[in-house]
Every structure is written in structure tokens, then in C-alpha cells.
Design a protein around this motif. Structure first.
Motif, PDB file in Angstrom:
ATOM      1  N   LYS A   3       0.830  -1.196   0.000  1.00  0.00           N
ATOM      2  CA  LYS A   3       0.000   0.000   0.000  1.00  0.00           C
ATOM      3  C   LYS A   3       0.867   1.250   0.000  1.00  0.00           C
ATOM      4  O   LYS A   3       1.916   1.306   0.633  1.00  0.00           O
ATOM      5  N   LYS A   4       0.399   2.238  -0.742  1.00  0.00           N
ATOM      6  CA  LYS A   4       1.000   3.555  -0.755  1.00  0.00           C
ATOM      7  C   LYS A   4      -0.044   4.562  -0.283  1.00  0.00           C
ATOM      8  O   LYS A   4      -1.218   4.475  -0.650  1.00  0.00           O
ATOM      9  N   VAL A   5       0.395   5.525   0.519  1.00  0.00           N
ATOM     10  CA  VAL A   5      -0.503   6.554   1.027  1.00  0.00           C
ATOM     11  C   VAL A   5      -0.017   7.904   0.516  1.00  0.00           C
ATOM     12  O   VAL A   5       1.175   8.226   0.609  1.00  0.00           O
ATOM     13  N   PHE A   6      -0.940   8.665  -0.056  1.00  0.00           N
ATOM     14  CA  PHE A   6      -0.629   9.986  -0.574  1.00  0.00           C
ATOM     15  C   PHE A   6      -1.431  11.031   0.191  1.00  0.00           C
ATOM     16  O   PHE A   6      -2.617  10.837   0.466  1.00  0.00           O
ATOM     17  N   ILE A   7      -0.780  12.143   0.541  1.00  0.00           N
ATOM     18  CA  ILE A   7      -1.478  13.325   1.025  1.00  0.00           C
ATOM     19  C   ILE A   7      -1.440  14.343  -0.106  1.00  0.00           C
ATOM     20  O   ILE A   7      -0.366  14.693  -0.610  1.00  0.00           O
ATOM     21  N   VAL A   9      -2.147  18.048  -1.370  1.00  0.00           N
ATOM     22  CA  VAL A   9      -2.193  19.349  -0.708  1.00  0.00           C
ATOM     23  C   VAL A   9      -2.348  20.461  -1.739  1.00  0.00           C
ATOM     24  O   VAL A   9      -1.542  20.569  -2.673  1.00  0.00           O
ATOM     25  N   GLY A  10      -3.375  21.268  -1.575  1.00  0.00           N
ATOM     26  CA  GLY A  10      -3.524  22.485  -2.364  1.00  0.00           C
ATOM     27  C   GLY A  10      -2.966  23.661  -1.590  1.00  0.00           C
ATOM     28  O   GLY A  10      -3.161  23.760  -0.369  1.00  0.00           O
ATOM     29  N   THR A  11      -2.268  24.562  -2.278  1.00  0.00           N
ATOM     30  CA  THR A  11      -1.715  25.748  -1.620  1.00  0.00           C
ATOM     31  C   THR A  11      -1.900  26.961  -2.525  1.00  0.00           C
ATOM     32  O   THR A  11      -2.265  26.840  -3.691  1.00  0.00           O
ATOM     33  N   ARG A  12      -1.590  28.119  -1.983  1.00  0.00           N
ATOM     34  CA  ARG A  12      -1.679  29.350  -2.758  1.00  0.00           C
ATOM     35  C   ARG A  12      -0.620  29.408  -3.853  1.00  0.00           C
ATOM     36  O   ARG A  12      -0.664  30.270  -4.723  1.00  0.00           O
ATOM     37  N   LYS A  13       0.338  28.477  -3.803  1.00  0.00           N
ATOM     38  CA  LYS A  13       1.411  28.453  -4.801  1.00  0.00           C
ATOM     39  C   LYS A  13       1.565  27.065  -5.399  1.00  0.00           C
ATOM     40  O   LYS A  13       2.653  26.526  -5.515  1.00  0.00           O
ATOM     41  N   GLY A  14       0.445  26.490  -5.807  1.00  0.00           N
ATOM     42  CA  GLY A  14       0.469  25.209  -6.490  1.00  0.00           C
ATOM     43  C   GLY A  14       0.115  24.033  -5.606  1.00  0.00           C
ATOM     44  O   GLY A  14      -0.174  24.170  -4.410  1.00  0.00           O
ATOM     45  N   ALA A  15       0.148  22.845  -6.205  1.00  0.00           N
ATOM     46  CA  ALA A  15      -0.177  21.604  -5.514  1.00  0.00           C
ATOM     47  C   ALA A  15       1.098  20.899  -5.064  1.00  0.00           C
ATOM     48  O   ALA A  15       2.136  20.971  -5.723  1.00  0.00           O
ATOM     49  N   PHE A  16       1.002  20.199  -3.928  1.00  0.00           N
ATOM     50  CA  PHE A  16       2.088  19.376  -3.410  1.00  0.00           C
ATOM     51  C   PHE A  16       1.546  17.978  -3.129  1.00  0.00           C
ATOM     52  O   PHE A  16       0.358  17.813  -2.819  1.00  0.00           O
ATOM     53  N   ILE A  17       2.424  16.977  -3.213  1.00  0.00           N
ATOM     54  CA  ILE A  17       2.058  15.592  -2.932  1.00  0.00           C
ATOM     55  C   ILE A  17       3.059  15.028  -1.939  1.00  0.00           C
ATOM     56  O   ILE A  17       4.272  15.140  -2.135  1.00  0.00           O
ATOM     57  N   LEU A  18       2.554  14.430  -0.863  1.00  0.00           N
ATOM     58  CA  LEU A  18       3.393  13.705   0.079  1.00  0.00           C
ATOM     59  C   LEU A  18       3.089  12.226  -0.067  1.00  0.00           C
ATOM     60  O   LEU A  18       1.919  11.830  -0.151  1.00  0.00           O
ATOM     61  N   GLU A  19       4.131  11.397  -0.103  1.00  0.00           N
ATOM     62  CA  GLU A  19       3.968   9.966  -0.339  1.00  0.00           C
ATOM     63  C   GLU A  19       4.671   9.174   0.745  1.00  0.00           C
ATOM     64  O   GLU A  19       5.771   9.519   1.177  1.00  0.00           O
ATOM     65  N   SER A  20       4.024   8.085   1.197  1.00  0.00           N
ATOM     66  CA  SER A  20       4.602   7.223   2.213  1.00  0.00           C
ATOM     67  C   SER A  20       4.163   5.788   1.964  1.00  0.00           C
ATOM     68  O   SER A  20       3.244   5.520   1.162  1.00  0.00           O
ATOM     69  N   ASP A  21       4.800   4.858   2.685  1.00  0.00           N
ATOM     70  CA  ASP A  21       4.334   3.482   2.648  1.00  0.00           C
ATOM     71  C   ASP A  21       3.247   3.306   3.712  1.00  0.00           C
ATOM     72  O   ASP A  21       2.810   4.272   4.350  1.00  0.00           O
ATOM     73  N   ALA A  22       2.818   2.067   3.931  1.00  0.00           N
ATOM     74  CA  ALA A  22       1.710   1.813   4.843  1.00  0.00           C
ATOM     75  C   ALA A  22       2.028   2.194   6.283  1.00  0.00           C
ATOM     76  O   ALA A  22       1.121   2.460   7.079  1.00  0.00           O
ATOM     77  N   GLU A  28       7.818  11.566   1.643  1.00  0.00           N
ATOM     78  CA  GLU A  28       8.514  12.266   0.573  1.00  0.00           C
ATOM     79  C   GLU A  28       7.618  13.390   0.069  1.00  0.00           C
ATOM     80  O   GLU A  28       6.451  13.159  -0.259  1.00  0.00           O
ATOM     81  N   VAL A  29       8.155  14.601   0.037  1.00  0.00           N
ATOM     82  CA  VAL A  29       7.390  15.770  -0.407  1.00  0.00           C
ATOM     83  C   VAL A  29       7.781  16.101  -1.838  1.00  0.00           C
ATOM     84  O   VAL A  29       8.966  16.266  -2.145  1.00  0.00           O
ATOM     85  N   ARG A  30       6.787  16.217  -2.723  1.00  0.00           N
ATOM     86  CA  ARG A  30       7.016  16.596  -4.121  1.00  0.00           C
ATOM     87  C   ARG A  30       6.172  17.810  -4.481  1.00  0.00           C
ATOM     88  O   ARG A  30       5.056  17.949  -4.007  1.00  0.00           O
ATOM     89  N   ASP A 342       2.429  14.629  14.443  1.00  0.00           N
ATOM     90  CA  ASP A 342       3.748  15.051  13.989  1.00  0.00           C
ATOM     91  C   ASP A 342       3.577  16.070  12.876  1.00  0.00           C
ATOM     92  O   ASP A 342       2.613  15.990  12.095  1.00  0.00           O
ATOM     93  N   CYS A 343       4.511  17.020  12.801  1.00  0.00           N
ATOM     94  CA  CYS A 343       4.552  17.935  11.667  1.00  0.00           C
ATOM     95  C   CYS A 343       5.370  17.269  10.568  1.00  0.00           C
ATOM     96  O   CYS A 343       6.565  17.005  10.752  1.00  0.00           O
ATOM     97  N   VAL A 344       4.746  16.972   9.427  1.00  0.00           N
ATOM     98  CA  VAL A 344       5.423  16.236   8.355  1.00  0.00           C
ATOM     99  C   VAL A 344       5.922  17.148   7.241  1.00  0.00           C
ATOM    100  O   VAL A 344       6.685  16.711   6.380  1.00  0.00           O
ATOM    101  N   ALA A 345       5.500  18.407   7.233  1.00  0.00           N
ATOM    102  CA  ALA A 345       6.005  19.392   6.266  1.00  0.00           C
ATOM    103  C   ALA A 345       5.787  20.762   6.888  1.00  0.00           C
ATOM    104  O   ALA A 345       4.669  21.272   6.897  1.00  0.00           O
ATOM    105  N   PRO A 346       6.840  21.397   7.413  1.00  0.00           N
ATOM    106  CA  PRO A 346       6.640  22.621   8.194  1.00  0.00           C
ATOM    107  C   PRO A 346       6.525  23.904   7.393  1.00  0.00           C
ATOM    108  O   PRO A 346       6.003  24.896   7.914  1.00  0.00           O
ATOM    109  N   TYR A 347       7.016  23.929   6.130  1.00  0.00           N
ATOM    110  CA  TYR A 347       7.194  25.220   5.473  1.00  0.00           C
ATOM    111  C   TYR A 347       6.563  25.289   4.086  1.00  0.00           C
ATOM    112  O   TYR A 347       7.125  25.884   3.171  1.00  0.00           O
ATOM    113  N   LEU A 348       5.400  24.722   3.917  1.00  0.00           N
ATOM    114  CA  LEU A 348       4.690  24.854   2.649  1.00  0.00           C
ATOM    115  C   LEU A 348       4.067  26.245   2.557  1.00  0.00           C
ATOM    116  O   LEU A 348       3.951  26.956   3.561  1.00  0.00           O
ATOM    117  N   PRO A 349       3.629  26.656   1.362  1.00  0.00           N
ATOM    118  CA  PRO A 349       2.843  27.891   1.272  1.00  0.00           C
ATOM    119  C   PRO A 349       1.509  27.724   1.999  1.00  0.00           C
ATOM    120  O   PRO A 349       1.172  26.626   2.468  1.00  0.00           O
TER     121      PRO A 349
END
Length: 361
Positions: A3-7, A9-22, A28-30, A342-349
Motif C-alpha cells: 500500500k501507498k498513502v498519498f497526502i 495538498v492544495g496551496t496558494r502556490k500550487g499543488a504538493f504531494i506527500l507519499e509514504s508506505d503503509a 517524501e514531499v514533491r 507530527d509535523c510532516v512538512a513545516p514550510y509549505l505555502p
């Protein structure tokens, strides 16, 4: 297959995708994707894994972006995202929802509904909503006259609920040809005394459907928190025990219709931030009869941010994951149904939306 889990994320400066295993222990932030357009909502079609991102503004115009390879490449289209005659321009796409029948819906500003049957390549206006007799009297909320909540009945493609600020909740049972107001029992405290329970004109902030195939809906409103057990025909207040009646997002447990998560703020005219600067996600496991503040791992000093109306979601894992993003750009995750964070991405837009996708890959 794993299984793969994706978060998503919509932001004021585009879309982001976070990916993890089960395990969901590291992410991983993209991104940013969508050419850093203002992105109001990113969703996935759970049947195909296709990603869609809606956004735009007065400068860019509206568009829906599409990725069929989990965010590596994107295309976008605005074909048909316009009202008849073109006299009132569509400024942006605010919400998206993928139907089980392959259709895709978009809620826009100024408030209206569009449908695509070709994967977002072209769009058709669902005219019935704009033709509702109350339409001339709809007024904008603080973010504008936006259709921000889209709820599709998973068992009946003809049933749709929408939340509009500041017009209220509307529902159709014939695929969008006709609509009715569904606001009985929700307050509008900003109206003159004696007019606080109108047929329409309430400022709904978020509308979500409970799992299980019933008719239960939850609504975070500008003026309270509510539950409906009959598809929105009548609403019951469930705000007792919360620190405030004001907030924006709501997220349902993926399997328990009595499970709900909220993030109340300190009030509509007091700054709209975490009460006392201490972050908490409030959880109920009994349909709103009682609430518990979940704080472990969340900032408890100087947290003067807020969480916007589409910026909280759950995943379908066991135990369920809960995720929310702030207007200060922090993305928080719990993999134990809210007990710890937990904070998994602290500095997104500025984060405008959070959704999830779980796949076998």
C-alpha cells in the motif's frame, strides 16, 4: 502488492504531494505542481488514481489540472468553465469531487456547479442550481460567493449536496435539474434578531457525509456545529463541549459514522486563530454528544494560525490517519486517529486543502 498513502495538498502556490508506505512514518514531499497557480482543491479519483487540482483567480482564470501518473506530469483545461453569455466570469475553481460513475464535478466562484464526463477535458454547466429562485439574493462570504463543499452520494449519482458561502446548503435528487434548500435548524447570528433561522443565507463553512451509506451529514457553520440524520432536511446543534462555535474544516472517520474531527478557532471576530494560541483537534466518537481535545505533538504556545475550510482529511488505513494544514504552511499528521501528532512538512505555502489517496502499488 504494497500500500501507498498519498497526502494531496492544495496551496496558494500550487499543488504538493506527500507519499509514504503503509507505516506512514516518513514522507517524501514533491512539488510545487500546476505551475504554482493558486490551487484551492486537490483530489483523487479512488477508482483510477487520477489526480485533479482546481484553482485559478481573476488573473489566471479558472482551470482543472489533471495527472494520471501520480503527479509527475500535469495537463489542464478550462473548456466550458464559463456561464452562458459570458456576462459573469468564473474566477476560479474552489472544489472538486469524483463520482463513482466516472463523472467529475467542480464548484466555482461565483457560486455554481459544473460537470465533466471526459475526465476534466471539458465542462458543462449544471444550470439548475443557478436557476434556484433564491439565486438573486445570494451574498458572498468573506472569501467571496463560493461553492466550496461538494458531497456526492456514493450509492445514488442523482443525489448531490453543496455548501455555498454565504447562501447555505442546497441539495438535488435528480442529478442537478432541481434543487432545494437544506438549512432548517442552522443559525445565522449575523442577521437581525428574529431572523436568525432563514430558509437560506447561512454561512456554511464545510459540509461532509458520514460513512456507512446512511443520510448523516455534518456541517461546520459560521454560527455553530451541526449534525443531520436525514440528508440535511433538519439540523441539530452538536457544539456543546467545544471551545468555540466557530471554525472551518470538518473530517469524518472513514468507517465510523459517529466519528468526526474539528478544529475550532477562537471566534469570528477575535482573530480566527487557535484558542489561547494552543493547537487542538477535537474528536467525537458519539456523533457530537461529547468531545475530546487531541493535543499531543501539536504546538501549545504561540500558535496563532488557522486551518481553512478544506484543509483537513482522513485516510482509509487502520487505524485511520488524520491530516491538517495551516495557513502558516505547516502540515500535521496523526497515524493513530488523533491520539498523537507530527509535523510532516513545516514550510509549505498557505495550505488551502488536504485530501488523501490510498492505493495498492
Amino acid at each position: 502488492m504494497a500500500k501507498k498513502v498519498f497526502i494531496l495538498v492544495g496551496t496558494r502556490k500550487g499543488a504538493f504531494i506527500l507519499e509514504s508506505d503503509a507505516a506512514r512514518r516518513s514522507w517524501e514531499v514533491r512539488g510545487p505542481f500546476c505551475e504554482t497557480w493558486p490551487t484551492n482543491h486537490v483530489v483523487a479519483d479512488p477508482g483510477t488514481g487520477t489526480l485533479y487540482a482546481g484553482g485559478g483567480n481573476e488573473w489566471f482564470g479558472p482551470a482543472v489540472w489533471k495527472s494520471t501518473d501520480f503527479g509527475r506530469t500535469w495537463s489542464h483545461s478550462s473548456q466550458g468553465l464559463a456561464y452562458e453569455g459570458g456576462d459573469v466570469p468564473v474566477k476560479s475553481v474552489w472544489s472538486l469531487a469524483a463520482g463513482a460513475d466516472g463523472s467529475l464535478y467542480a464548484g466555482v466562484e461565483p457560486a455554481g456547479l459544473f460537470r465533466s464526463t471526459d475526465g476534466g477535458e471539458s465542462w458543462t454547466h449544471v444550470e439548475g442550481l443557478q436557476k434556484h429562485p433564491t439565486r438573486p439574493e445570494w451574498n458572498p462570504g468573506g472569501a467571496g460567493l463560493i461553492l466550496h463543499s461538494l458531497v456526492l452520494d456514493p450509492a445514488d449519482r442523482n443525489k448531490i449536496w453543496v455548501g455555498i458561502s454565504a447562501a447555505g446548503v442546497f441539495a438535488t435528487e435528480d442529478g442537478g435539474k432541481s434543487w432545494e434548500t437544506r438549512n432548517r435548524g442552522t443559525r445565522a447570528d449575523f442577521l437581525p434578531e428574529g431572523q436568525n433561522y432563514p430558509e437560506f443565507g447561512q454561512c456554511v463553512h464545510c459540509l461532509v457525509m458520514a460513512p456507512g451509506g446512511g443520510a448523516r451529514l455534518y456541517q461546520q457553520n459560521h454560527c455553530g456545529m451541526y449534525r443531520s440524520d436525514d440528508g440535511g432536511r433538519k439540523w441539530e446543534s452538536i457544539e456543546a463541549g467545544l471551545p468555540s462555535s466557530f471554525g472551518f474544516p470538518a473530517a469524518v472517520h472513514p468507517r465510523d459514522p459517529d466519528g468526526l474531527y474539528l478544529i475550532p478557532l477562537n471566534g469570528d471576530i477575535k482573530g480566527r486563530f487557535m484558542p489561547e494560541g494552543k493547537t487542538a483537534v477535537w474528536r467525537t466518537r458519539d456523533g457530537g454528544q461529547s468531545w475530546q481535545a487531541m493535543r499531543e505533538g501539536l504546538p501549545q504556545d504561540g500558535a496563532y494560525f488557522n486551518v481553512l475550510r478544506q484543509a483537513m482529511a482522513t485516510d482509509t488505513m487502520e487505524p485511520a490517519g488524520i491530516y491538517f494544514g495551516t495557513n502558516a504552511g505547516g502540515l500535521y499528521a496523526s497515524i493513530d486517529e488523533g491520539d498523537t501528532w507530527d509535523c510532516v512538512a513545516p514550510y509549505l505555502p498557505t495550505i488551502t486543502s488536504v485530501e488523501t489517496l490510498v492505493i495498492e502499488r
